[in-house]
Design a protein around this motif. Structure first.
Motif, PDB file in Angstrom:
ATOM      1  N   PHE A  80      86.173   3.689 -14.739  1.00 28.45           N
ATOM      2  CA  PHE A  80      86.543   3.131 -13.434  1.00 28.45           C
ATOM      3  C   PHE A  80      86.754   1.614 -13.495  1.00 28.45           C
ATOM      4  O   PHE A  80      86.683   0.935 -12.471  1.00 28.45           O
ATOM      5  N   ASN A  81      87.000   1.085 -14.696  1.00 29.69           N
ATOM      6  CA  ASN A  81      87.279  -0.340 -14.903  1.00 29.69           C
ATOM      7  C   ASN A  81      86.124  -1.232 -14.466  1.00 29.69           C
ATOM      8  O   ASN A  81      86.324  -2.301 -13.887  1.00 29.69           O
ATOM      9  N   ILE A 182      92.010  -0.450   2.327  1.00 29.54           N
ATOM     10  CA  ILE A 182      90.881  -0.169   3.225  1.00 29.54           C
ATOM     11  C   ILE A 182      89.694  -1.059   2.862  1.00 29.54           C
ATOM     12  O   ILE A 182      89.002  -1.585   3.744  1.00 29.54           O
ATOM     13  N   ALA A 183      89.448  -1.250   1.565  1.00 33.84           N
ATOM     14  CA  ALA A 183      88.342  -2.105   1.129  1.00 33.84           C
ATOM     15  C   ALA A 183      88.505  -3.525   1.668  1.00 33.84           C
ATOM     16  O   ALA A 183      87.522  -4.148   2.107  1.00 33.84           O
ATOM     17  N   ARG A 184      89.724  -4.057   1.621  1.00 34.19           N
ATOM     18  CA  ARG A 184      89.960  -5.407   2.144  1.00 34.19           C
ATOM     19  C   ARG A 184      89.558  -5.505   3.619  1.00 34.19           C
ATOM     20  O   ARG A 184      88.912  -6.475   4.044  1.00 34.19           O
ATOM     21  N   ILE A 185      89.949  -4.488   4.379  1.00 39.72           N
ATOM     22  CA  ILE A 185      89.619  -4.486   5.807  1.00 39.72           C
ATOM     23  C   ILE A 185      88.116  -4.371   6.010  1.00 39.72           C
ATOM     24  O   ILE A 185      87.514  -5.108   6.797  1.00 39.72           O
ATOM     25  N   VAL A 186      87.495  -3.452   5.304  1.00 40.81           N
ATOM     26  CA  VAL A 186      86.060  -3.202   5.454  1.00 40.81           C
ATOM     27  C   VAL A 186      85.253  -4.451   5.112  1.00 40.81           C
ATOM     28  O   VAL A 186      84.332  -4.842   5.838  1.00 40.81           O
ATOM     29  N   HIS A 187      85.605  -5.122   4.020  1.00 41.94           N
ATOM     30  CA  HIS A 187      84.853  -6.303   3.595  1.00 41.94           C
ATOM     31  C   HIS A 187      85.056  -7.488   4.536  1.00 41.94           C
ATOM     32  O   HIS A 187      84.182  -8.354   4.651  1.00 41.94           O
ATOM     33  N   ARG A 188      86.197  -7.508   5.192  1.00 40.94           N
ATOM     34  CA  ARG A 188      86.455  -8.579   6.158  1.00 40.94           C
ATOM     35  C   ARG A 188      85.444  -8.552   7.298  1.00 40.94           C
ATOM     36  O   ARG A 188      85.148  -9.569   7.912  1.00 40.94           O
ATOM     37  N   TYR A 189      84.884  -7.355   7.566  1.00 42.57           N
ATOM     38  CA  TYR A 189      83.908  -7.208   8.647  1.00 42.57           C
ATOM     39  C   TYR A 189      82.494  -6.996   8.107  1.00 42.57           C
ATOM     40  O   TYR A 189      81.637  -6.440   8.783  1.00 42.57           O
ATOM     41  N   ALA A 209      87.191  -1.943  -9.517  1.00 43.86           N
ATOM     42  CA  ALA A 209      87.118  -3.403  -9.403  1.00 43.86           C
ATOM     43  C   ALA A 209      88.241  -3.968  -8.543  1.00 43.86           C
ATOM     44  O   ALA A 209      88.115  -5.068  -7.991  1.00 43.86           O
ATOM     45  N   GLY A 210      89.341  -3.226  -8.414  1.00 42.77           N
ATOM     46  CA  GLY A 210      90.489  -3.732  -7.677  1.00 42.77           C
ATOM     47  C   GLY A 210      91.110  -4.937  -8.374  1.00 42.77           C
ATOM     48  O   GLY A 210      90.773  -5.272  -9.511  1.00 42.77           O
ATOM     49  N   ARG A 211      92.007  -5.592  -7.687  1.00 47.86           N
ATOM     50  CA  ARG A 211      92.646  -6.786  -8.252  1.00 47.86           C
ATOM     51  C   ARG A 211      91.853  -8.048  -7.955  1.00 47.86           C
ATOM     52  O   ARG A 211      92.100  -9.108  -8.541  1.00 47.86           O
ATOM     53  N   GLN A 216      87.347  -4.418  -4.215  1.00 46.53           N
ATOM     54  CA  GLN A 216      86.464  -3.563  -4.991  1.00 46.53           C
ATOM     55  C   GLN A 216      85.898  -2.418  -4.147  1.00 46.53           C
ATOM     56  O   GLN A 216      85.672  -2.560  -2.948  1.00 46.53           O
ATOM     57  N   ILE A 217      85.692  -1.296  -4.793  1.00 47.67           N
ATOM     58  CA  ILE A 217      85.089  -0.132  -4.135  1.00 47.67           C
ATOM     59  C   ILE A 217      83.588  -0.223  -4.348  1.00 47.67           C
ATOM     60  O   ILE A 217      83.110  -0.303  -5.484  1.00 47.67           O
ATOM     61  N   ASP A 218      82.826  -0.204  -3.276  1.00 49.59           N
ATOM     62  CA  ASP A 218      81.385  -0.425  -3.365  1.00 49.59           C
ATOM     63  C   ASP A 218      80.631   0.794  -3.875  1.00 49.59           C
ATOM     64  O   ASP A 218      79.692   0.664  -4.658  1.00 49.59           O
TER      65      ASP A 218
END
Length: 426
Positions: A80-81, A182-189, A209-211, A216-218
């Motif tokens: 999963f990198n 979705i991760a970007r949105i979730v982490h923003r909040y 890990a994402g870019r 990143q996926i928690d």
């Protein structure tokens, strides 16, 4: 097209059709479970010869198994990198359902926490959260998709949402959700993202890990039996800081450092959440399957399965009696999962005749995703309650095709021919 059938065990074993003749079956039910890779079986056999207890005493076999078992966690992180990421733990479970139940029971220190999920989810990513937290749902549109804007609206309106949990890919429509967006949105909040990757893991590369950090996926949960290693092992890959200093879901040997008469000092993650004897052979099978999938390459896997999926969608669309659900646009990002009904023939009858007359395995019903299937069928809650009361729900459902790596275009053509025969000789 590539043919990957030589990599698998058992798929060429004939079955009997009504006692009349033997036939090599076609398995189009890979969304439920998958057959083993030959390399997986070889690794199970090889490791069974030197099998010993994990972290239980002194002995050459046990020491070797313990060493390989601990090394396997790095293999999972690498898949999963996340190789070298000490902030993630790999916790072994028996399947995705157990993994999601574990998270639902250990992530919350208090009951008034809110979890956001969607109406697209498998029951395994819905029911556990209902039991342990307040749950809000993102609705699906008429095509069965979820809206990123709706996810953000829920987060903006309810600051008590601490976790968002979504499927990586639907087991009903095959839709692949944009988990990094979705991760970007979730982490923003200031929330954390949990991904049910049961359907996705064998078909697409997953870069947890994402870019960047925002992508990143928690937490991610998956099962080996969905990725050609059906030996009872799955895993949670998640942030260690959230999995430490908690009470475990299961209590027993291996999860503790010290037990006193009136006190317990628990181990840290991952051992905190792995009470009891480990499924060593299942974990070795899981790692073996990852090795094969990486060697083949997910670009190749996607291309192979997409060609078959597109052919099936095209040919099914030509049959007037067939009702397809979801978006049939070839450009839509979806797995090789197709759900349909046949006008004038009950879905259960379609599935049983495909199996008994043609040796084709499919799935029928609601696929452990009742709210989602009801929405795809256009059935509201009141209609469903009436149906469940009067008919035990037997008149509501679909037939599902779900592709695996070993499926071929020839099997897809046989399926279309068989379905036409079934319909026109009904």
């Amino acid at each position: 097209m590539m043919n990957y059938r030589h990599l698998f065990d058992g798929i060429e074993i004939p079955v009997k059709l009504g006692g009349r003749r033997n036939i090599i079956p076609i398995n189009f039910d890979n969304g439920a479970t998958t057959p083993p890779l030959k390399w997986v079986n070889e690794m199970v056999r090889k490791n069974a010869l030197s099998y010993g207890p994990i972290a239980r005493g002194a002995g050459q076999k046990g020491d070797k198994c313990t060493e390989q078992f601990e090394a396997s966690r790095e293999s999972v992180l690498d898949f999963f990198n996340l190789l070298g990421r000490n902030d993630y733990s790999v916790i072994y479970v028996k399947n995705t359902t157990e993994g999601l139940n574990l998270l639902a029971n250990v992530l919350f220190e208090y009951k008034d926490c809110t979890v956001l999920t969607t109406r697209m989810e498998h029951h395994a990513n819905d029911l556990p959260w209902r039991h342990t937290a307040h749950v809000e749902y993102v609705e699906v549109d008429k095509s069965g998709r979820i809206s990123l804007k709706e996810i953000e609206n829920h987060l903006a309106q309810n600051p008590s949402i601490k976790f968002v949990t979504v499927t990586g890919a639907s087991n009903v429509t095959g839709y692949i959700n944009p988990i990094h967006e979705i991760a970007r949105i979730v982490h923003r909040y200031d929330a954390k993202l949990i991904v049910d990757a049961a359907q996705l893991v064998a078909h697409r590369a997953i870069n947890m890990a994402g870019r960047c950090e925002a992508e990143q996926i928690d937490f991610l949960v998956f099962s080996g039996h969905k990725m050609y290693a059906p030996y009872g092992a799955g895993a949670i890959v998640g942030l260690t800081s959230y999995l430490n200093n908690l009470h475990p879901f299961l209590r027993g040997g291996g999860a503790v450092d010290v037990v006193l008469d009136n006190d317990v000092i628990w181990s840290e993650s991952p051992y905190l959440h792995e009470a009891g004897t480990q499924n060593y052979l299942g974990v070795m099978a899981l790692v073996a399957s990852m090795q094969v999938l990486k060697k083949i390459g997910f670009d190749e896997i996607e291309e192979h399965e997409t060609r078959i999926k597109n052919y099936l969608l095209k040919e099914l669309s030509k049959i007037p009696e067939v009702i397809l659900y979801g978006d049939v646009d070839y450009s839509v990002n979806r797995l090789g999962v197709i759900v349909f009904n046949v006008r004038g023939i009950h879905f259960e009858e379609v599935a049983f005749k495909l199996a008994s007359q043609f040796g084709i395995a499919t799935r029928y019903g609601k696929f452990c995703a009742h709210p989602y299937v009801d929405r795809m069928l256009g059935i509201n809650e009141e209609q469903r309650q009436i149906s469940e009361h009067t008919h035990n729900g037997e008149d509501i459902g679909m037939v599902r095709i779900s592709l695996g790596l070993y499926n071929t275009m020839g099997e897809a053509k046989d399926f279309i021919h068989s379905l036409r025969c079934l319909i026109y000789h009904h």
